[in-house]
Design a protein around this motif. Structure first.
Motif, short mmCIF file in Angstrom:
data_model
loop_
_atom_site.label_atom_id
_atom_site.label_comp_id
_atom_site.label_asym_id
_atom_site.label_seq_id
_atom_site.Cartn_x
_atom_site.Cartn_y
_atom_site.Cartn_z
N LYS A 6 0.80 -1.17 0.08
CA LYS A 6 0.14 0.00 0.15
C LYS A 6 0.91 1.15 0.04
N LEU A 7 0.55 2.48 -0.80
CA LEU A 7 1.10 3.47 -0.78
C LEU A 7 1.07 4.05 0.57
N PRO A 8 2.20 4.67 1.15
CA PRO A 8 2.16 5.40 2.57
C PRO A 8 1.72 6.78 2.29
N TYR A 9 1.25 7.21 1.19
CA TYR A 9 0.55 8.45 0.93
C TYR A 9 -0.46 8.49 -0.07
N SER A 10 -1.20 9.59 -0.39
CA SER A 10 -2.05 9.65 -1.49
C SER A 10 -1.48 9.60 -2.82
N TYR A 11 -2.28 9.35 -3.81
CA TYR A 11 -1.76 9.46 -5.32
C TYR A 11 -1.35 10.91 -5.64
N GLU A 12 -2.03 11.67 -5.06
CA GLU A 12 -1.53 13.14 -5.35
C GLU A 12 -0.61 13.70 -4.32
N ALA A 13 -0.09 13.09 -3.58
CA ALA A 13 0.72 13.53 -2.58
C ALA A 13 2.24 13.97 -2.87
N VAL A 23 1.44 8.57 -10.60
CA VAL A 23 1.61 7.72 -9.32
C VAL A 23 0.75 6.73 -9.38
N GLU A 24 -0.67 7.15 -9.71
CA GLU A 24 -1.48 6.18 -9.79
C GLU A 24 -1.38 4.96 -10.86
N THR A 25 -1.16 5.44 -12.14
CA THR A 25 -0.69 4.44 -13.24
C THR A 25 0.32 3.37 -12.69
N HIS A 26 1.53 4.19 -12.15
CA HIS A 26 2.88 3.58 -11.81
C HIS A 26 2.58 2.46 -10.82
N HIS A 27 1.67 2.70 -9.83
CA HIS A 27 1.50 1.90 -8.75
C HIS A 27 0.28 0.97 -9.07
N ALA A 28 -0.74 1.38 -9.36
CA ALA A 28 -2.00 0.22 -9.51
C ALA A 28 -1.86 -0.43 -10.79
N LYS A 29 -1.03 0.13 -11.72
CA LYS A 29 -0.92 -0.58 -12.85
C LYS A 29 0.51 -1.25 -13.11
N HIS A 30 1.31 -0.65 -13.20
CA HIS A 30 2.82 -1.11 -13.45
C HIS A 30 3.25 -1.96 -12.29
N GLN A 32 1.52 -3.38 -10.00
CA GLN A 32 0.65 -4.38 -9.68
C GLN A 32 0.78 -5.44 -10.69
N THR A 33 1.24 -5.10 -12.07
CA THR A 33 1.63 -6.17 -12.87
C THR A 33 2.65 -7.04 -12.64
N TYR A 34 3.76 -6.27 -12.14
CA TYR A 34 4.96 -7.12 -11.70
C TYR A 34 4.50 -7.97 -10.52
N VAL A 35 3.89 -7.54 -9.54
CA VAL A 35 3.36 -8.58 -8.64
C VAL A 35 2.63 -9.83 -9.05
N ASP A 36 1.61 -9.47 -10.05
CA ASP A 36 0.76 -10.59 -10.47
C ASP A 36 1.72 -11.48 -11.38
#
Ligand code: MN
Length: 196
Positions: A6-13, A23-30, A32-36
């Protein structure tokens, strides 16, 4: 089973240095894809029982047919964990204590260190990372290609900057150098010192 941190701050922080959409694309897409893809690669192997850190340290012992997938996606997971954790809105401006001493000893000054680190990022052709690493008692700057992680080679990553285009293109287009110089505004030096 490895999970997306989980990010320790918000997407706009991290604005305006890194925008919300990046930040959102990098975390929730990129990320996440490495994790999957890592979870798919380790399924049914002894790596499925390991922590992400153990996976990175043991990549060279991975089964040959899984090694590339574990290297690329394991590095993708671990490197991004480090990256998100070391960033913060309004981070401390400079390292202190023993880390500051080690940086001064290795590079002459904090300014010289920053120059060398930015240069490592600028000169990494294609995709990869710029790093400050601990090598024994000393620190040094290096870069890696793709998602390769210094920890695989026994070095302790202290600070990493992602120079894949997905990390900066929406905010800086092709100006990687500008992204590298703005990066210092959001580094959490307390976190980097903890790693040291
Ligand atoms: Mn990335």
């Amino acid at each position: 089973m490895i999970e997306l941190m989980k990010l320790p701050y918000s997407y706009e922080a991290l604005e305006p240095v890194i925008g919300r959409e990046t930040v959102e694309t990098h975390h929730a897409k990129h990320h996440q894809t490495y994790v999957d893809n890592l979870n798919k690669a380790i399924e049914g192997t002894e790596f499925a029982e390991m922590s992400i850190e153990e996976i990175i340290k043991n990549i060279n012992n991975a089964p040959e047919d899984k090694k590339n997938a574990i290297r690329n996606n394991g590095g993708g997971v671990y490197n991004h964990n480090l990256y998100w954790e070391e960033l913060t809105p309004g981070g401390a401006s400079e390292p202190t204590g023993a880390l500051k001493e080690a940086i001064d000893k290795a590079f002459g000054s904090f300014e010289k260190f920053k120059e060398e680190f930015e240069n490592a990022g600028k000169t990494r052709f294609g995709s990869g990372w710029a790093w400050l690493v601990k090598d024994g008692d000393e620190v040094k700057v290096m870069s890696t290609a793709n998602q390769d992680c210094p920890l695989t080679d026994g070095l302790i990553p202290l600070l990493g900057n992602d120079v894949w285009e997905h990390a900066y293109y929406l905010d800086y287009k092709n100006a990687r150098a500008k992204y590298l110089s703005e990066f210092w505004k959001i580094v959490n030096w307390d976190k980097v010192a903890e790693r040291f």
